[in-house]
Design a protein around this motif. Sequence first.
Motif, PDB file in Angstrom:
ATOM      1  N   LYS A 178      71.107  21.496 -18.508  1.00 18.54           N
ATOM      2  CA  LYS A 178      71.428  20.336 -19.340  1.00 18.54           C
ATOM      3  C   LYS A 178      71.036  19.005 -18.702  1.00 18.54           C
ATOM      4  N   GLU A 179      70.987  18.951 -17.370  1.00 13.95           N
ATOM      5  CA  GLU A 179      70.840  17.686 -16.656  1.00 13.95           C
ATOM      6  C   GLU A 179      69.728  17.757 -15.620  1.00 13.95           C
ATOM      7  N   LYS A 180      69.173  16.596 -15.310  1.00 16.51           N
ATOM      8  CA  LYS A 180      68.181  16.473 -14.250  1.00 16.51           C
ATOM      9  C   LYS A 180      68.854  16.641 -12.894  1.00 16.51           C
ATOM     10  N   ALA A 181      68.139  17.244 -11.948  1.00 15.79           N
ATOM     11  CA  ALA A 181      68.671  17.403 -10.595  1.00 15.79           C
ATOM     12  C   ALA A 181      68.696  16.052  -9.871  1.00 15.79           C
ATOM     13  N   PRO A 182      69.562  15.881  -8.888  1.00 14.57           N
ATOM     14  CA  PRO A 182      69.616  14.619  -8.147  1.00 14.57           C
ATOM     15  C   PRO A 182      68.403  14.401  -7.263  1.00 14.57           C
ATOM     16  N   LYS A 183      68.145  13.137  -6.934  1.00 14.43           N
ATOM     17  CA  LYS A 183      67.094  12.825  -5.965  1.00 14.43           C
ATOM     18  C   LYS A 183      67.512  13.331  -4.595  1.00 14.43           C
ATOM     19  N   TYR A 184      68.737  13.029  -4.214  1.00 14.69           N
ATOM     20  CA  TYR A 184      69.374  13.550  -3.014  1.00 14.69           C
ATOM     21  C   TYR A 184      70.820  13.845  -3.359  1.00 14.69           C
ATOM     22  N   ALA A 185      71.409  14.823  -2.679  1.00  8.20           N
ATOM     23  CA  ALA A 185      72.826  15.109  -2.900  1.00  8.20           C
ATOM     24  C   ALA A 185      73.410  15.769  -1.665  1.00  8.20           C
ATOM     25  N   PHE A 186      74.735  15.716  -1.583  1.00  3.48           N
ATOM     26  CA  PHE A 186      75.433  16.488  -0.556  1.00  3.48           C
ATOM     27  C   PHE A 186      76.722  17.035  -1.132  1.00  3.48           C
ATOM     28  N   THR A 187      77.210  18.087  -0.531  1.00  4.66           N
ATOM     29  CA  THR A 187      78.468  18.692  -0.946  1.00  4.66           C
ATOM     30  C   THR A 187      79.429  18.724   0.233  1.00  4.66           C
ATOM     31  N   PRO A 188      80.622  18.148   0.081  1.00  5.65           N
ATOM     32  CA  PRO A 188      81.605  18.168   1.174  1.00  5.65           C
ATOM     33  C   PRO A 188      82.345  19.504   1.210  1.00  5.65           C
ATOM     34  N   ASP A 189      81.594  20.575   1.425  1.00  4.52           N
ATOM     35  CA  ASP A 189      82.144  21.935   1.342  1.00  4.52           C
ATOM     36  C   ASP A 189      81.621  22.792   2.492  1.00  4.52           C
ATOM     37  N   GLY A 190      81.240  22.131   3.597  1.00  9.58           N
ATOM     38  CA  GLY A 190      80.734  22.852   4.756  1.00  9.58           C
ATOM     39  C   GLY A 190      81.455  22.402   6.010  1.00  9.58           C
ATOM     40  N   GLN A 191      80.807  21.532   6.768  1.00  8.56           N
ATOM     41  CA  GLN A 191      81.477  20.876   7.900  1.00  8.56           C
ATOM     42  C   GLN A 191      80.616  19.701   8.346  1.00  8.56           C
ATOM     43  N   PHE A 192      81.167  18.900   9.227  1.00 14.84           N
ATOM     44  CA  PHE A 192      80.404  17.828   9.866  1.00 14.84           C
ATOM     45  C   PHE A 192      79.852  18.339  11.189  1.00 14.84           C
ATOM     46  N   PRO A 193      78.662  17.891  11.610  1.00 12.56           N
ATOM     47  CA  PRO A 193      77.783  16.960  10.895  1.00 12.56           C
ATOM     48  C   PRO A 193      77.004  17.672   9.788  1.00 12.56           C
ATOM     49  N   VAL A 194      75.754  17.287   9.570  1.00 12.36           N
ATOM     50  CA  VAL A 194      74.975  17.821   8.456  1.00 12.36           C
ATOM     51  C   VAL A 194      74.700  19.315   8.660  1.00 12.36           C
ATOM     52  N   VAL A 195      74.823  20.079   7.579  1.00  7.24           N
ATOM     53  CA  VAL A 195      74.480  21.497   7.603  1.00  7.24           C
ATOM     54  C   VAL A 195      73.026  21.639   7.164  1.00  7.24           C
ATOM     55  N   PHE A 196      72.142  21.921   8.125  1.00  3.31           N
ATOM     56  CA  PHE A 196      70.718  21.985   7.797  1.00  3.31           C
ATOM     57  C   PHE A 196      70.299  23.362   7.295  1.00  3.31           C
ATOM     58  N   SER A 197      71.140  24.374   7.507  1.00  2.00           N
ATOM     59  CA  SER A 197      70.780  25.727   7.074  1.00  2.00           C
ATOM     60  C   SER A 197      72.026  26.498   6.664  1.00  2.00           C
ATOM     61  N   GLU A 198      71.895  27.264   5.597  1.00  2.00           N
ATOM     62  CA  GLU A 198      72.942  28.184   5.162  1.00  2.00           C
ATOM     63  C   GLU A 198      72.330  29.574   5.012  1.00  2.00           C
ATOM     64  N   LYS A 199      73.047  30.563   5.428  1.00  2.00           N
ATOM     65  CA  LYS A 199      72.550  31.930   5.294  1.00  2.00           C
ATOM     66  C   LYS A 199      72.418  32.328   3.831  1.00  2.00           C
ATOM     67  N   GLY A 200      71.554  33.295   3.583  1.00  2.00           N
ATOM     68  CA  GLY A 200      71.461  33.881   2.259  1.00  2.00           C
ATOM     69  C   GLY A 200      72.714  34.704   1.966  1.00  2.00           C
ATOM     70  N   ILE A 201      73.045  34.818   0.693  1.00  2.00           N
ATOM     71  CA  ILE A 201      74.209  35.613   0.277  1.00  2.00           C
ATOM     72  C   ILE A 201      73.717  36.749  -0.620  1.00  2.00           C
ATOM     73  N   TYR A 202      74.128  37.943  -0.276  1.00  2.00           N
ATOM     74  CA  TYR A 202      73.643  39.141  -0.963  1.00  2.00           C
ATOM     75  C   TYR A 202      74.851  40.035  -1.209  1.00  2.00           C
ATOM     76  N   THR A 203      75.166  40.307  -2.480  1.00  6.16           N
ATOM     77  CA  THR A 203      76.287  41.190  -2.789  1.00  6.16           C
ATOM     78  C   THR A 203      75.781  42.474  -3.435  1.00  6.16           C
ATOM     79  N   PHE A 204      76.430  43.566  -3.096  1.00  9.13           N
ATOM     80  CA  PHE A 204      76.024  44.875  -3.609  1.00  9.13           C
ATOM     81  C   PHE A 204      77.217  45.818  -3.567  1.00  9.13           C
TER      82      PHE A 204
END
Length: 467
Positions: free
Chosen positions: A167-193
């Motif tokens: 429905k909406e355009k993606a942001p130019k830049y964004a962050f989510t306060p749902d990890g930790q400080f400082p910046v999270v540069f990488s998140e592992k892949g998630i695979y459920t089975f």
Amino acid sequence: MSAKETLEHYIDKHFQDTLKDIQEIIKIKTVKEESTLGAPFGLGLKKGLEETLNIARDLGFKTVNLDNYIGYAEFGAGEDYIGILGHIDVVPEGDHSKWSVYPYSGEIVGKNMISRGALDNKGPIISALHAMKALKECIPSFNHRVRVIFGTNEESGDEDIKYYLSKEKAPKYAFTPDGQFPVVFSEKGIYTFSFKDRFIKENTSILDIVGGIRSNVVPEEARVFLKKDIYDRALKELENFKEAPCAFEVLEKESFLEIVCKGIPAHASSPQRGVNPITWLFRFLNKIISERDSLKRFVNFMDGVVGIETDGSGLNIKTKNEETGDLTLSCGIVKIITENPFAISVKFNIRYPINTDESYLDSTLYKVAKESGIEFIKENHNAPLYFSKEHPLVKKLQKVFKEVTNRDDEPVALGGGTYAKLMPNTVAFGPNFKEFKGNPHGFDEKMDIDMLKQGMLMYALGVLELA
């Protein structure tokens, strides 16, 4: 005063209002329920989103509700926008007796707010909304478009973000306060089975087995219900499990036997911090059920192949990565499916680094299961997230972190999955420092309110820097 000093003063002056609004949203139980008309994730989440947007309107923001999938509050002008996104859905609270406060109270004890959602993620995203109110009031010359996005399905499918992007355009830049400080540069892949096997109901001592309600949580306990003819063997074997890291209890009922295994709950991104009662229960069962039992093949597979390890070594998927962390395997749900014939199913959650991939997991898990006569069912997959530490999004937020905290922490990699995997141009940033153990998904989940306040300053300055 500088922008930093002005914002800091405003946030401090209005901080009690921030805490009050967080508590109002925490008090609404927002665990996913069955979809109903106008409420794709249940009435609790519909109410939670409506009340969140009411708070945003009272703070002077324009608000939009996208059919109760997701909503946002915004201010400013321009074609592009800076986004802050979080979620108001939570995992179930579990046994209330294991909490020191009512889990939906928002109660503050000392310097911590203790409640389901205090850390993951109502506290941080409502505080981010108030941080944008501070930016709006303190820097009147700032007129870049900013959007605070409130998701409702992060804990069980991410259908909210998919709906948003339709429905909406993606942001130019964004962050989510749902990890930790400082910046999270990488998140592992998630695979459920899932692994699944059919069995003959009449030819097993196992009447039922239950444990877990979310694949992304190491459950607190698992239970198996057995025919009484196995009672003596169960009691005898119990002696050999007295030193196990989980607690077993054998309960004799009038017409059946119940065995309870109590472990230690944890987030699926760090299963090694918990003790999994499902995998330990299968280890116990493998010692007591007969070789002729129609569930012996699956029980033996779970104990002898999957095992109790959390590194995936039993399934030949063990992967080490010094930069972003090693692969982890978590067992989340076990249940009997009343099909014809009956079937048993166990659901797993993998967090994997960038030096393995989806196709390798597909083929390896399929092969391991086939060799034991077990059915492999692939479910959801989100690829890993990786930004160079030199990327502008990482560098700008890292700069703000160092200016506010005077800490030299380097950007971090996490096993947890956030909206950053699905929303383009997004990283996790906040809400807590690495040394803070807030126990998300566990009992007495908590958020340090001083840390929350310092995070608000970083969110406001972060948006200034990104804009």
